[in-house]
Write a protein that holds these residues in place. Structure first.
Motif, PDB file in Angstrom:
ATOM      1  N   MET A  50      43.903  18.608  35.990  1.00 41.96           N
ATOM      2  CA  MET A  50      43.481  17.381  35.364  1.00 41.96           C
ATOM      3  C   MET A  50      44.718  16.609  34.897  1.00 41.96           C
ATOM      4  O   MET A  50      45.593  17.155  34.250  1.00 41.96           O
ATOM      5  N   ILE A  51      44.776  15.369  35.220  1.00 43.09           N
ATOM      6  CA  ILE A  51      45.877  14.509  34.813  1.00 43.09           C
ATOM      7  C   ILE A  51      45.476  13.762  33.548  1.00 43.09           C
ATOM      8  O   ILE A  51      44.412  13.158  33.483  1.00 43.09           O
ATOM      9  N   ARG A  52      46.343  13.842  32.558  1.00 44.70           N
ATOM     10  CA  ARG A  52      46.083  13.154  31.299  1.00 44.70           C
ATOM     11  C   ARG A  52      46.927  11.891  31.260  1.00 44.70           C
ATOM     12  O   ARG A  52      48.140  11.940  31.430  1.00 44.70           O
ATOM     13  N   ILE A  53      46.301  10.777  31.055  1.00 44.04           N
ATOM     14  CA  ILE A  53      47.006   9.503  30.981  1.00 44.04           C
ATOM     15  C   ILE A  53      47.400   9.265  29.529  1.00 44.04           C
ATOM     16  O   ILE A  53      46.578   9.377  28.618  1.00 44.04           O
ATOM     17  N   VAL A  54      48.685   8.964  29.327  1.00 44.28           N
ATOM     18  CA  VAL A  54      49.166   8.708  27.975  1.00 44.28           C
ATOM     19  C   VAL A  54      49.678   7.277  27.886  1.00 44.28           C
ATOM     20  O   VAL A  54      50.062   6.673  28.879  1.00 44.28           O
ATOM     21  N   SER A  55      49.669   6.770  26.682  1.00 43.52           N
ATOM     22  CA  SER A  55      50.147   5.409  26.466  1.00 43.52           C
ATOM     23  C   SER A  55      51.656   5.348  26.646  1.00 43.52           C
ATOM     24  O   SER A  55      52.349   6.363  26.637  1.00 43.52           O
ATOM     25  N   GLU A  56      52.159   4.153  26.787  1.00 44.61           N
ATOM     26  CA  GLU A  56      53.595   3.947  26.909  1.00 44.61           C
ATOM     27  C   GLU A  56      54.315   4.458  25.664  1.00 44.61           C
ATOM     28  O   GLU A  56      55.378   5.068  25.748  1.00 44.61           O
TER      29      GLU A  56
END
Length: 70
Positions: A1-7
């Protein structure tokens, strides 16, 4: 699972990794030495220095103590 993080989160993670490597370098601490002081495996510390993993609260305190940054 890929977790998207903020900049912002990505930036904080990069700072953590850079600071960890810097502190280890200036204090001539190997991954193994930090791991022994923390009571974790060297692969755990290696994952911290590459940004693949980040310490939880308990390990943050152990890391600070191992690096003498209390």
């Amino acid at each position: 699972m890929i977790r998207i993080v903020s900049e912002e989160e990505a930036h904080r993670r990069l700072l953590f990794v850079d600071n960890l490597k810097y502190i280890m370098r200036i204090n001539k601490l190997s991954t193994t030495k930090v791991a022994v002081r923390m009571g974790v495996s060297p692969s755990t510390v290696s994952a911290y220095t590459t940004g693949k993993q980040f310490p939880d609260e308990e390990h943050i305190y152990a890391l600070a103590k191992a690096l003498k940054c209390e």
